[in-house]
Structure formats: structure tokens, C-alpha cells
Design an enzyme around this catalytic site. Structure first.
Site, PDB file in Angstrom:
ATOM      1  CE  LYS A 131       7.288  15.137 -13.908  1.00 33.88           C
ATOM      2  NZ  LYS A 131       8.606  15.344 -14.428  1.00 33.88           N
ATOM      3  CE  LYS A 258       8.625  16.088  -6.205  1.00 29.28           C
ATOM      4  NZ  LYS A 258       9.756  15.974  -7.252  1.00 29.28           N
ATOM      5  CE  LYS A 261      11.779  21.153 -13.254  1.00 24.24           C
ATOM      6  NZ  LYS A 261      13.282  20.678 -13.208  1.00 24.24           N
TER       7      LYS A 261
HETATM    8  P1  ADP Z   1      11.099  18.724  -9.957  1.00 29.55           P
HETATM    9  O1  ADP Z   1      10.500  17.901  -9.076  1.00 29.55           O
HETATM   10  O2  ADP Z   1      11.269  20.340  -9.424  1.00 29.55           O
HETATM   11  O3  ADP Z   1      10.443  18.902 -11.556  1.00 29.55           O
HETATM   12  P2  ADP Z   1      13.329  17.190 -11.187  1.00 29.55           P
HETATM   13  O4  ADP Z   1      12.284  16.374 -11.333  1.00 29.55           O
HETATM   14  O5  ADP Z   1      13.697  18.094 -12.198  1.00 29.55           O
HETATM   15  O6  ADP Z   1      12.694  18.291  -9.998  1.00 29.55           O
HETATM   16  O7  ADP Z   1      14.371  16.654 -10.060  1.00 29.55           O
HETATM   17  C1  ADP Z   1      15.922  16.738 -10.345  1.00 29.55           C
HETATM   18  C2  ADP Z   1      16.623  16.026  -9.139  1.00 29.55           C
HETATM   19  O8  ADP Z   1      16.170  16.717  -8.077  1.00 29.55           O
HETATM   20  C3  ADP Z   1      16.285  14.674  -9.049  1.00 29.55           C
HETATM   21  O9  ADP Z   1      17.318  13.945  -8.571  1.00 29.55           O
HETATM   22  C4  ADP Z   1      15.020  14.775  -7.840  1.00 29.55           C
HETATM   23  O10 ADP Z   1      14.886  13.507  -7.111  1.00 29.55           O
HETATM   24  C5  ADP Z   1      15.655  15.954  -7.054  1.00 29.55           C
HETATM   25  N1  ADP Z   1      14.615  16.495  -6.200  1.00 29.55           N
HETATM   26  C6  ADP Z   1      13.407  17.333  -6.920  1.00 29.55           C
HETATM   27  N2  ADP Z   1      12.701  17.791  -6.067  1.00 29.55           N
HETATM   28  C7  ADP Z   1      13.335  17.348  -4.728  1.00 29.55           C
HETATM   29  C8  ADP Z   1      12.898  17.879  -3.462  1.00 29.55           C
HETATM   30  N3  ADP Z   1      11.703  18.567  -3.335  1.00 29.55           N
HETATM   31  N4  ADP Z   1      13.680  17.473  -2.515  1.00 29.55           N
HETATM   32  C9  ADP Z   1      14.910  16.584  -2.684  1.00 29.55           C
HETATM   33  N5  ADP Z   1      14.975  16.217  -4.033  1.00 29.55           N
HETATM   34  C10 ADP Z   1      14.378  16.829  -5.088  1.00 29.55           C
END
Ligand code: ADP
Ligand code: TRP
Length: 391
Positions: A131, A258, A261
């Protein structure tokens, strides 16, 4: 009311949260939220799910949007199947849903845990480095990591490398302390509730490891009963992550990354319309060859799509491989898009209905926060006594 256990001695506790930063994607669902609902419905746990609004302040945000994002995520939780609990303790098939910032004990415990956390531990956290845009020494020396500077290579390799190091220093200088300290607040979120389990995607494993280290450190450093009635022994449980079959859903555009968003084009959002889903799946990258086969090494893209299909339709991958043997990518993609659109049809309707009643959602959050707050207050008082900040 039915007679059910109200004490957490009978049900292990689980805690998880998500930041209110925008729309949920299918990675969030398959990696975390689907598991929240399944674990709740198993009736085996005392469940706490919260909106990590304090964590979300570590990224750029608009204060006017934040209340909407908080209510939307709460509506997401409920529309996907979390049932707000009506009583304290373990309610069968219900969860305590709350807002992190309504419970001061989260910030208080984070501060106390800060004093046990070496900066070195935090600076190696991958999420922080990603980040903040920080590469490690090894990455800096790998030209393939330099997206923008690539065209200058190889002639100016040395120059670019030293410039990259300077850029890293700037990134480190400007990264906000909240982003750096993020895992400590997360440890506080978990330890306050005595959670044994934390359902999350595997990108959070490093944070869970730190949480366990901090629990151990605190327990070792402050073990003793100071005076009768103050409680001795271990203050914190060491929590374990709980993963789904899909702990890492990959990007639709680049199956090496991965789904996140931060790259919206790579995401299938849960509230995408069926037409949007069709369009996104149609343009998702596929691999060379035409076989629909699960082979993450050589066919990463189609393997990712097969995993999504299998988890949503609750069908083993081998069965899908058989069903699609001899069929084209295009036929597979059309069916997958339908499966996704149908899976979330009910959610889309429920979410709209819930969002039409923002006061009801706010009331659910407030009452959940009162319940969670009672438990958190008990723990923070115990912590304060253990470290001697009581008079
Ligand atoms: P992002 O990575 O999209 O910003 P968040 O950090 O808000 O998402 O993640 C919220 C939850 O979703 C966490 O438990 C995170 O481990 C899970 N998560 C986020 N992206 C993935 C992914 N691509 N595959 C599986 N779990 C995910
Ligand atoms: N760090 C998690 C994420 O990025 C969100 C989070 C904050 C969390 N506090 C938590 C998850 C406590 C589990 C438990 O998605």
C-alpha cells in the site's frame, strides 16, 4: 426466547472485519464473507463481525462518503446472510454486527500493544509495503519490478536503480503512520474478544501471525495477579486464521495478481448487474489452448474461473471439467456468468430493500456495538489492571 448457551465457554469465539472502502468483490466474498455466513450458520461459534471504519481511514477518503460506505457494508453483511444477534453471548445462527469506532477499547488496546511492537516487525508487513509502494532490496535490483522505468533499460540500469532507491525513501517518508500501525489495531480488534478463530483471506496471515506474537508477549510480560480478585494467568488467546477453499481469488485481467478493488477492472463486484457480469467474464483473460482444465501452473486464468464456478455452484472441479470437456471457453464463460448472476440475485434485491431503510441499519449497528462494547470493556479493564494503569 429459546434456551441457548450465553457463555463463550461453550462456543469458541470468532471475529472478523472488513473495511468500508467501496463495493465488495467476489474475492472478498469467496475468501471471507461466504465463510462468515457458513460459520455463523454452523451454530458452533460466538460470532463477531464488524465494520473496520478506523482501518479505512488509512487510505484516501471523502468524509461525506464514509457514512454511506459504513451503512452499505452493513447492508452487504445482512443481505449476504449474517443475522444480527438479539442477545449477548452465543446466539445460535446469529452474529453480533458492530462498528469498530463506536468501541473506544479498540483504540486503547491498540495503543497499549504499540508499546510491545517493534517497528521492524511492522516494516516487513507485505500489506503495508504494497500500500505504501515500498519494494525490498531484492525487488529494487530486479528490473522487471520497475513498471514505469522499464523502457529506460538496460543502458541506464545503474542510474535507474539508484533513482528507485530514492523513490523508495520518498514513499516511506510519506506513508501515513496509520497504514504502518494497521496490523496492531487489527490485533487489538481480535484480542479484545478472545477470538480463537479469524475468518479472512490468506493475504491477512502475516497480520494474524503478529497478533499471536503480541498475545504471547503480553501474556509473558504481564502474567501475575497483582492483588486478589484481579485475575491472573493469560490475558489473551492466540487466534488462528480460518480460510476457505478459495483464500486467494485472482484478478480477471491478470491471474498472477489477487483480485483487489484497487484495480476495479479486475474485479467482479457483488452488485454488478447480470449484463455487467456477462461483459466482464467475456473479456476475462484465458490461457493458450482450448481445454477447460484445472491446472493453476500452466492455465492460471481458467483455473481461477473454475474455482469461482466450483465454489458458487458447490460442484467439485473434476465434475465441471467433465461437464465442459469438448466445450469452448466461450460456452464455459457464458454459463459461469449465469451462475454468478443467479447466485447474487437474491443479495442484490435484499441489499436494495435494506438500503431503503438506513435508520434500521444504523440501529442494528448501534445495538450490536453496545453488546460488543460490553465484552470489550471487560477485557480492556483486565488489561489496564494487568499493566498497572488503575488507581
Ligand atoms: P481488497 O484487497 O479488495 O482491498 P479487503 O482488504 O477489504 O479487500 O479485504 C476484505 C477481506 O476479503 C479480507 O478478509 C481479505 O483477506 C479478503 N480478500 C480480499 N481480496 C481477496 C481475494 N482476492 N481472494 C480472497 N480473499 C480476499
Ligand atoms: N485487515 C483486514 C483487511 O484488510 C480488515 C480487518 C481489520 C480485520 N481488523 C480485523 C479482519 C480483524 C479480521 C480481524 O481486510
Amino acid at each position: 426466547m429459546s434456551a441457548h448457551p450465553t457463555s463463550n465457554t461453550q462456543h469458541p469465539t470468532l471475529v472478523s472485519g472488513i473495511q468500508p472502502t467501496g463495493r465488495l468483490h467476489i474475492g472478498n466474498y469467496l475468501g471471507a464473507l461466504k465463510n462468515f455466513v457458513d460459520l455463523q450458520n454452523s451454530g458452533k461459534y460466538e460470532c463477531y463481525f464488524f465494520i473496520a471504519d478506523l482501518h479505512s481511514l488509512t487510505e484516501e477518503f471523502d468524509p461525506k462518503e464514509k457514512p454511506k460506505q459504513i451503512l452499505e457494508l452493513t447492508a452487504d453483511y445482512i443481505a449476504l446472510g449474517l443475522n444480527p444477534s438479539a442477545s449477548l453471548g452465543a446466539s445460535p445462527k446469529k452474529s453480533t454486527i458492530f462498528l469498530q469506532s463506536l468501541i473506544p477499547a479498540h483504540s486503547e488496546l491498540a495503543w497499549i500493544l504499540n508499546t510491545l511492537t517493534p517497528m521492524g516487525e511492522l516494516s516487513r508487513m507485505t500489506q503495508f509495503r504494497d500500500k505504501a509502494g515500498i519494494l525490498n532490496e531484492e525487488e529494487i535490483s530486479k528490473p522487471e519490478k520497475w513498471d514505469k522505468e522499464r523502457e529506460l533499460l538496460p543502458k541506464t540500469h545503474q542510474v535507474v536503480q539508484s533513482q528507485m532507491k530514492a523513490v523508495q525513501k520518498i514513499h516511506t517518508y510519506w506513508a501515513n503512520v496509520g497504514l504502518f500501525d494497521y496490523p496492531v489495531l487489527m490485533a487489538a480488534d481480535i484480542l479484545l474478544y478472545g477470538a480463537q478463530f479469524v475468518p479472512v483471506g490468506n493475504d491477512q496471515d502475516q497480520h494474524l501471525e503478529l497478533t499471536r506474537t503480541l498475545a504471547r508477549k503480553f501474556n509473558a510480560k504481564f502474567p501475575a495477579r497483582r492483588s486478589p480478585g484481579e485475575g491472573g494467568g493469560k490475558t489473551f488467546m492466540e487466534p488462528k486464521p480460518l480460510h476457505t477453499e478459495t483464500p486467494r481469488v485472482m484478478s480477471l485481467k491478470n491471474p498472477g495478481n489477487k483480485m483487489s478493488k484497487s484495480d476495479p477492472a479486475s474485479c467482479l463486484f457483488l452488485d454488478d448487474s447480470p449484463t455487467e457480469i456477462q461483459a466482464k467474464i467475456k473479456t476475462a483473460v484465458t490461457d493458450s489452448g482450448s481445454e477447460i482444465k484445472y491446472d493453476p501452473k500452466n492455465k492460471a486464468a481458467v483455473s481461477n474461473l473454475l474455482k469461482i464456478y466450483s465454489s458458487l455452484a458447490d460442484k467439485p472441479i473434476e465434475k465441471l471439467e467433465k461437464e465442459f470437456s469438448g466445450k469452448t471457453y466461450s460456452e464455459f464463460k457464458t454459463e459461469l456468468a449465469e451462475v454468478i448472476a443467479n447466485h447474487f440475485a437474491d443479495y442484490r434485491t435484499k441489499k436494495k430493500t435494506l438500503l431503503a431503510k438506513p435508520h434500521t441499519i444504523a440501529a442494528i449497528l448501534k445495538s450490536g456495538s453496545q453488546k460488543a462494547g460490553t465484552k470489550a470493556e471487560k477485557k480492556i479493564s483486565e488489561v489496564k489492571k494487568k499493566i498497572g494503569i488503575t488507581i
